[in-house]
Motif scaffolding. Structure first.
Motif, PDB file in Angstrom:
ATOM      1  N   ARG A  76       0.841  -1.208   0.000  1.00  0.00           N
ATOM      2  CA  ARG A  76       0.000   0.000   0.000  1.00  0.00           C
ATOM      3  C   ARG A  76       0.864   1.241   0.000  1.00  0.00           C
ATOM      4  N   PHE A  77       0.235   2.357  -0.365  1.00  0.00           N
ATOM      5  CA  PHE A  77       0.895   3.658  -0.209  1.00  0.00           C
ATOM      6  C   PHE A  77       0.274   4.303   1.014  1.00  0.00           C
ATOM      7  N   PRO A  78       1.069   4.594   2.033  1.00  0.00           N
ATOM      8  CA  PRO A  78       0.487   5.181   3.250  1.00  0.00           C
ATOM      9  C   PRO A  78      -0.014   6.596   2.999  1.00  0.00           C
ATOM     10  N   SER A  79      -1.308   6.821   3.220  1.00  0.00           N
ATOM     11  CA  SER A  79      -1.892   8.139   2.958  1.00  0.00           C
ATOM     12  C   SER A  79      -1.259   9.213   3.833  1.00  0.00           C
ATOM     13  N   LYS A  80      -0.797   8.858   5.019  1.00  0.00           N
ATOM     14  CA  LYS A  80      -0.134   9.835   5.873  1.00  0.00           C
ATOM     15  C   LYS A  80       1.102  10.400   5.173  1.00  0.00           C
ATOM     16  N   LEU A  81       1.791   9.556   4.420  1.00  0.00           N
ATOM     17  CA  LEU A  81       2.974  10.011   3.698  1.00  0.00           C
ATOM     18  C   LEU A  81       2.594  11.080   2.668  1.00  0.00           C
ATOM     19  N   ALA A  82       1.469  10.902   1.998  1.00  0.00           N
ATOM     20  CA  ALA A  82       0.997  11.919   1.046  1.00  0.00           C
ATOM     21  C   ALA A  82       0.695  13.231   1.771  1.00  0.00           C
ATOM     22  N   ASP A  83       0.050  13.143   2.934  1.00  0.00           N
ATOM     23  CA  ASP A  83      -0.224  14.351   3.725  1.00  0.00           C
ATOM     24  C   ASP A  83       1.073  15.045   4.119  1.00  0.00           C
ATOM     25  N   TYR A  84       2.059  14.263   4.516  1.00  0.00           N
ATOM     26  CA  TYR A  84       3.360  14.831   4.873  1.00  0.00           C
ATOM     27  C   TYR A  84       3.967  15.560   3.676  1.00  0.00           C
ATOM     28  N   LEU A  85       3.960  14.928   2.513  1.00  0.00           N
ATOM     29  CA  LEU A  85       4.531  15.545   1.315  1.00  0.00           C
ATOM     30  C   LEU A  85       3.815  16.846   0.972  1.00  0.00           C
ATOM     31  N   TYR A  86       2.483  16.851   1.076  1.00  0.00           N
ATOM     32  CA  TYR A  86       1.700  18.059   0.787  1.00  0.00           C
ATOM     33  C   TYR A  86       2.093  19.232   1.676  1.00  0.00           C
ATOM     34  N   SER A  87       2.620  18.955   2.872  1.00  0.00           N
ATOM     35  CA  SER A  87       2.969  20.029   3.803  1.00  0.00           C
ATOM     36  C   SER A  87       4.127  20.881   3.307  1.00  0.00           C
ATOM     37  N   GLY A  88       4.910  20.357   2.371  1.00  0.00           N
ATOM     38  CA  GLY A  88       6.067  21.093   1.887  1.00  0.00           C
ATOM     39  C   GLY A  88       7.246  21.069   2.848  1.00  0.00           C
ATOM     40  N   ARG A  89       7.211  20.160   3.795  1.00  0.00           N
ATOM     41  CA  ARG A  89       8.288  20.015   4.774  1.00  0.00           C
ATOM     42  C   ARG A  89       9.104  18.768   4.413  1.00  0.00           C
ATOM     43  N   PRO A  90      10.382  18.700   4.827  1.00  0.00           N
ATOM     44  CA  PRO A  90      11.181  17.504   4.548  1.00  0.00           C
ATOM     45  C   PRO A  90      10.540  16.247   5.160  1.00  0.00           C
ATOM     46  N   VAL A  91      10.531  15.171   4.386  1.00  0.00           N
ATOM     47  CA  VAL A  91       9.922  13.910   4.806  1.00  0.00           C
ATOM     48  C   VAL A  91      10.979  12.816   4.821  1.00  0.00           C
ATOM     49  N   VAL A  92      10.980  12.053   5.912  1.00  0.00           N
ATOM     50  CA  VAL A  92      11.882  10.913   6.061  1.00  0.00           C
ATOM     51  C   VAL A  92      11.024   9.657   6.140  1.00  0.00           C
ATOM     52  N   THR A  93      11.345   8.677   5.304  1.00  0.00           N
ATOM     53  CA  THR A  93      10.638   7.402   5.328  1.00  0.00           C
ATOM     54  C   THR A  93      11.599   6.304   4.883  1.00  0.00           C
ATOM     55  N   ASN A  94      11.062   5.119   4.711  1.00  0.00           N
ATOM     56  CA  ASN A  94      11.874   3.979   4.275  1.00  0.00           C
ATOM     57  C   ASN A  94      11.558   3.621   2.834  1.00  0.00           C
ATOM     58  N   SER A  95      12.546   3.081   2.152  1.00  0.00           N
ATOM     59  CA  SER A  95      12.360   2.673   0.756  1.00  0.00           C
ATOM     60  C   SER A  95      11.702   1.299   0.721  1.00  0.00           C
ATOM     61  N   VAL A  96      10.387   1.318   0.948  1.00  0.00           N
ATOM     62  CA  VAL A  96       9.572   0.105   0.987  1.00  0.00           C
ATOM     63  C   VAL A  96       8.349   0.326   0.111  1.00  0.00           C
ATOM     64  N   GLY A  97       8.011  -0.647  -0.700  1.00  0.00           N
ATOM     65  CA  GLY A  97       6.775  -0.620  -1.475  1.00  0.00           C
ATOM     66  C   GLY A  97       6.603   0.627  -2.312  1.00  0.00           C
TER      67      GLY A  97
ATOM     68  N   VAL B 123      16.009  13.765  -3.532  1.00  0.00           N
ATOM     69  CA  VAL B 123      15.336  14.511  -4.597  1.00  0.00           C
ATOM     70  C   VAL B 123      13.947  14.957  -4.133  1.00  0.00           C
ATOM     71  N   SER B 124      13.137  14.013  -3.654  1.00  0.00           N
ATOM     72  CA  SER B 124      11.783  14.336  -3.201  1.00  0.00           C
ATOM     73  C   SER B 124      11.537  13.954  -1.748  1.00  0.00           C
ATOM     74  N   GLY B 125      12.539  13.400  -1.109  1.00  0.00           N
ATOM     75  CA  GLY B 125      12.435  13.006   0.293  1.00  0.00           C
ATOM     76  C   GLY B 125      13.766  12.441   0.751  1.00  0.00           C
ATOM     77  N   PHE B 126      13.764  11.945   1.966  1.00  0.00           N
ATOM     78  CA  PHE B 126      14.945  11.316   2.540  1.00  0.00           C
ATOM     79  C   PHE B 126      14.568   9.872   2.856  1.00  0.00           C
ATOM     80  N   LEU B 127      15.163   8.927   2.146  1.00  0.00           N
ATOM     81  CA  LEU B 127      14.802   7.520   2.272  1.00  0.00           C
ATOM     82  C   LEU B 127      15.929   6.706   2.891  1.00  0.00           C
ATOM     83  N   ALA B 128      15.540   5.886   3.851  1.00  0.00           N
ATOM     84  CA  ALA B 128      16.461   4.957   4.488  1.00  0.00           C
ATOM     85  C   ALA B 128      16.050   3.541   4.114  1.00  0.00           C
TER      86      ALA B 128
END
Length: 157
Positions: A64-85, A95-100
């Motif tokens: 799935r794509f976590p909808s919370k992640l979309a909300d985070y991206l919409y905020s225009g603030r830096p987003v950190v998540t994992n490179s999963v799915g 480029v568009s976020g910080f992925l671990a």
């Protein structure tokens, strides 16, 4: 400072609060264990230095794509998540976020530091917001749904 928002079991709450005290950070971590209205939540997002969406490498995160992640991206603030799915399908590290990598807490911590110190963090956050607008907006999703439903309609000859 760290703000954690979300429901948690009593055991999880106790674990978080105990760890914060042991690390000497009890006064730098605020935990909100209640439901927040959307406007208040979005206000927190837009004022954050970075937003964190840790994703484990499990079936749920891969499917799935976590909808919370979309909300985070919409905020225009830096987003950190994992490179999963789907997160790794849409987001590009630096480029568009910080992925671990998933299930690598030390690397996730490193990406958290990058999200608040990287000289281009606001440009990266802006790219994430543009991505969210292009891929996850209601108009875009509505057009995709309409095209899909149209493809199901039998054609008359």
């Amino acid at each position: 400072d760290l703000l954690l928002i979300g429901q948690a079991s009593d055991a999880t709450r106790h674990s978080i609060e105990t760890a914060a005290q042991q690390w000497g950070m009890g006064d730098r971590i605020e935990i909100v264990y209640k439901y927040l209205p959307q406007a208040e939540l979005l206000g927190f997002y837009s004022s954050a230095d970075a937003l964190l969406a840790p994703l484990p490498d499990d079936d749920a995160s891969r499917a799935r794509f976590p909808s919370k992640l979309a909300d985070y991206l919409y905020s225009g603030r830096p987003v950190v998540t994992n490179s999963v799915g789907e997160a790794s399908r849409y987001l590009t590290d630096g480029v568009s976020g910080f992925l671990a990598l998933p299930d690598e807490p030390a690397l996730f911590g490193q990406k958290m530091r990058e999200a608040v110190t990287h000289p281009d963090r606001f440009a990266i956050a802006g790219s994430g917001k543009l991505l969210a607008e292009a891929e996850f907006g209601i108009g875009v999703q509505g057009q995709r749904l309409a095209a899909f439903l149209h493809s199901l309609t039998p054609r008359r000859s």
